[in-house]
Write a protein that holds these residues in place. Structure first.
Motif, mmCIF file in Angstrom:
data_model
loop_
_atom_site.group_PDB
_atom_site.id
_atom_site.type_symbol
_atom_site.label_atom_id
_atom_site.label_comp_id
_atom_site.label_asym_id
_atom_site.label_seq_id
_atom_site.Cartn_x
_atom_site.Cartn_y
_atom_site.Cartn_z
ATOM 1 N N ILE A 123 44.395 65.715 35.842
ATOM 2 C CA ILE A 123 43.670 64.967 36.194
ATOM 3 C C ILE A 123 42.017 65.218 36.337
ATOM 4 O O ILE A 123 41.882 66.478 36.448
ATOM 5 C CB ILE A 123 43.123 64.960 37.742
ATOM 6 N N ASN A 124 41.279 64.345 35.467
ATOM 7 C CA ASN A 124 40.098 65.708 35.465
ATOM 8 C C ASN A 124 38.757 65.462 35.869
ATOM 9 O O ASN A 124 37.187 65.352 35.217
ATOM 10 C CB ASN A 124 39.790 64.916 33.813
ATOM 11 N N GLY A 151 31.608 68.232 32.694
ATOM 12 C CA GLY A 151 31.226 69.139 32.738
ATOM 13 C C GLY A 151 30.943 69.223 34.164
ATOM 14 O O GLY A 151 31.387 68.726 35.217
ATOM 15 N N VAL A 152 30.038 70.433 34.649
ATOM 16 C CA VAL A 152 29.914 70.851 36.141
ATOM 17 C C VAL A 152 28.090 70.395 36.889
ATOM 18 O O VAL A 152 27.502 70.957 35.814
ATOM 19 C CB VAL A 152 30.056 72.619 35.879
ATOM 20 N N ASP A 153 27.648 69.720 37.674
ATOM 21 C CA ASP A 153 26.668 69.682 38.064
ATOM 22 C C ASP A 153 27.192 70.071 39.619
ATOM 23 O O ASP A 153 27.816 70.088 40.462
ATOM 24 C CB ASP A 153 25.699 68.587 37.736
ATOM 25 N N ILE A 154 25.762 70.753 40.166
ATOM 26 C CA ILE A 154 25.536 71.087 41.359
ATOM 27 C C ILE A 154 24.440 70.694 41.993
ATOM 28 O O ILE A 154 23.944 70.550 41.392
ATOM 29 C CB ILE A 154 25.642 72.591 42.248
ATOM 30 N N HIS A 170 36.782 76.185 41.038
ATOM 31 C CA HIS A 170 36.542 74.958 40.488
ATOM 32 C C HIS A 170 35.847 74.967 39.405
ATOM 33 O O HIS A 170 36.073 74.242 37.913
ATOM 34 C CB HIS A 170 35.807 73.661 41.523
ATOM 35 N N MET A 171 35.506 75.670 39.003
ATOM 36 C CA MET A 171 34.524 75.626 37.897
ATOM 37 C C MET A 171 35.496 76.256 36.439
ATOM 38 O O MET A 171 35.100 75.927 35.427
ATOM 39 C CB MET A 171 33.570 76.876 38.038
ATOM 40 N N ILE A 172 36.044 77.177 36.780
ATOM 41 C CA ILE A 172 37.070 77.540 35.769
ATOM 42 C C ILE A 172 37.442 76.720 35.624
ATOM 43 O O ILE A 172 37.804 76.591 34.630
ATOM 44 C CB ILE A 172 37.999 79.130 36.979
ATOM 45 N N TRP A 173 38.069 75.776 36.720
ATOM 46 C CA TRP A 173 39.225 75.074 36.314
ATOM 47 C C TRP A 173 38.358 74.037 35.491
ATOM 48 O O TRP A 173 38.786 73.658 34.247
ATOM 49 C CB TRP A 173 39.824 74.086 37.273
ATOM 50 N N PRO A 207 36.459 70.739 28.666
ATOM 51 C CA PRO A 207 34.995 70.678 28.822
ATOM 52 C C PRO A 207 34.329 69.277 29.237
ATOM 53 O O PRO A 207 33.690 68.881 29.839
ATOM 54 C CB PRO A 207 34.550 70.425 26.757
ATOM 55 N N ALA A 208 36.094 67.893 28.686
ATOM 56 C CA ALA A 208 36.012 66.510 28.539
ATOM 57 C C ALA A 208 35.635 66.343 31.029
ATOM 58 O O ALA A 208 35.788 64.627 30.967
ATOM 59 C CB ALA A 208 37.158 65.839 28.462
ATOM 60 N N ARG A 209 36.138 67.120 31.271
ATOM 61 C CA ARG A 209 36.397 67.246 33.019
ATOM 62 C C ARG A 209 35.147 67.479 32.819
ATOM 63 O O ARG A 209 34.474 67.882 33.112
ATOM 64 C CB ARG A 209 37.248 68.547 32.727
ATOM 65 N N GLU A 210 35.103 66.798 34.226
ATOM 66 C CA GLU A 210 34.066 66.268 35.674
ATOM 67 C C GLU A 210 34.160 67.200 36.789
ATOM 68 O O GLU A 210 35.209 66.981 37.320
ATOM 69 C CB GLU A 210 33.698 64.944 35.843
ATOM 70 N N LEU A 211 33.381 68.470 36.988
ATOM 71 C CA LEU A 211 33.072 68.767 38.582
ATOM 72 C C LEU A 211 31.811 68.704 38.865
ATOM 73 O O LEU A 211 30.870 69.014 38.160
ATOM 74 C CB LEU A 211 33.782 70.345 39.116
#
Length: 334
Positions: A115-116, A231-234, A157-160, A165-169
Motif C-alpha cells: 500500500i503506497n 513523497g512526504v509533506d507536512i 512513517h518517513m522511514i517507510w 520514492p513513489a510512496r505518498e505520505l
C-alpha cells in the motif's frame, strides 16, 4: 479500492467515514474501521452508538502485529488516526507504547500489502509549548511524552516512505479539532461560557490555533483521494491566521445565540484555585492545573502552507460553529 482507517471509531475517524460514504465510495470500494473499540463502547465518540452501514468494523490493537482478511488493490489508502492523545489523562508509557508501536505496525502492514498511500495524523505537540509562531519548518522541541511519541511516529512513517520514492505520505499537524462528538476543549469552552464558569486566564490574546473537523477530513480527501503527491509533506491544519481565545469566544457566542460577559482573572490566582480544586473533581469543569496552564500558553501555529494549496476552506470560524450547533439540534455544542 480499500479505505483502511486505523482508529476510525474516534472523533475524527467517525467524521472521515461519513465523508467517504457520502462523497467517495464507489461500487466495489470498501471502508475498514480498525480500532481497539467499536462504536457505542466506552472510549469512543459519546453519542455515536450505531455502526455505519457498509463499513467493516474490525477490533484490532495497533500495538500488535496487524492481520486483516481483505483483498488488496493498487489504489488502497491508509488513514492512520490511531493514538493515545488526551493530555493530561494517561501514564507516560501509554503514549509511547501506542503511538510508536502503532506507527511501526501500521507501516509494516502497508509494506506487507504494498500500500503506497498513508495519511498520518500527528499533532502540534511536537513543536512544544511556546509563544513563538511555528511553521512546518520550525525545529520540533516536544516537551511532553505525547509530543515526543508523535514526533517519533512521524519519523517512523518517513522511514517507510523513503524506501520507495513513489510512496505518498502526508503528515497533518492539526490545531484544536472541534465539531460534533469532540467533547474536548471547545465543548468545555462552550459550556463554560453557557454556565458562567469560564474566565479569561490572565489574558485575552492567547492564540489557539484550531480547525473544524469537517474541514480537516475535507483536506484529507483533497490530499489523498482527489490528488496524487508522491513523497512526504507536512501540513499544519488550522485557520490562517489563527484566532485568539477572545475571538473564539465572541464568535462562538454569536453563532449560538449566546450572550455572556467573560471576566478576566489573574492567572496566578486561578492556578492556585486549580491546585486546590483539581484533585477533587476539577477536571470535569476544566479547573485543573494542566488545563489552566494550557489556557495561558498560545498554540501559535502558522497555517499559511495549507492556505497556499488549492484546497478551499468550506467554513469560516463563525460558519463552523453555526454548522456544529445545527448538527446538535441547536441545543448546545456536544
Amino acid at each position: 479500492m480499500n479505505y483502511i482507517i486505523f482508529g476510525g471509531s474516534g472523533f475524527i475517524g467517525t467524521h472521515l467515514i461519513k465523508l467517504l460514504k457520502q462523497e467517495c465510495v464507489k461500487a466495489g470500494d470498501k471502508i475498514y474501521d480498525l480500532d481497539i473499540v467499536m462504536p457505542g463502547e466506552e472510549g469512543v465518540v459519546p453519542g455515536v452508538v450505531e455502526k455505519i452501514e457498509g463499513v467493516e468494523y474490525v477490533r484490532l490493537d495497533v500495538r500488535k502485529e496487524i492481520e486483516l482478511n481483505f483483498q488488496p488493490t493498487s489504489n488502497d489508502i491508509i488513514f492512520n488516526l490511531a493514538a493515545v492523545h488526551r493530555t493530561p489523562g494517561h501514564p507516560d508509557y501509554a503514549y509511547f507504547e501506542t503511538n510508536i508501536l502503532g506507527a511501526e505496525n501500521v507501516t509494516a502492514f502497508a509494506e506487507k500489502y504494498n500500500i503506497n498511500k498513508i495519511l498520518f495524523t500527528s499533532s502540534i505537540a511536537p513543536y512544544g509549548a511556546a509563544e513563538k509562531l511555528k511553521t512546518e519548518a520550525t525545529i520540533p522541541t516536544p516537551n511532553t511524552p505525547y509530543g515526543i511519541s508523535k514526533l517519533t511516529a512521524e519519523k517512523i512513517h518517513m522511514i517507510w516512505q523513503a524506501k520507495n520514492p513513489a510512496r505518498e505520505l502526508t503528515i497533518v499537524r492539526p490545531g484544536i479539532v472541534y465539531g460534533k462528538g469532540e467533547h474536548g476543549n471547545m465543548t468545555r469552552l462552550y459550556w463554560g461560557q453557557k454556565k458562567h464558569y469560564f474566565v479569561y486566564t490572565g489574558r485575552k490574546d492567547t492564540i489557539k490555533a484550531c480547525i473544524y473537523v469537517k474541514e480537516l477530513v475535507g483536506f484529507f480527501k483533497y490530499r489523498m483521494i482527489d490528488n496524487d503527491y508522491p513523497g512526504v509533506d507536512i501540513f499544519n491544519c488550522t485557520f490562517e491566521p489563527a484566532y485568539n481565545i477572545e475571538q473564539i469566544c465572541t464568535t462562538m457566542q454569536k453563532a449560538t445565540g449566546m450572550k455572556r460577559h467573560i471576566p478576566l482573572i489573574p492567572g496566578g490566582l486561578l492556578m492556585t484555585v486549580a491546585r486546590i480544586v483539581g484533585p477533587i473533581g476539577g477536571k470535569k469543569i476544566g479547573i485543573h492545573p494542566a488545563r489552566v496552564k494550557k489556557l495561558m500558553v498560545s498554540t501559535n501555529i502558522c497555517g499559511k502552507k495549507l492556505a497556499a494549496t488549492d484546497y478551499k476552506f468550506h467554513y469560516t470560524l463563525e460558519e463552523s460553529f453555526r454548522d456544529w450547533f445545527e448538527d446538535c439540534g441547536k441545543t448546545g455544542l456536544q
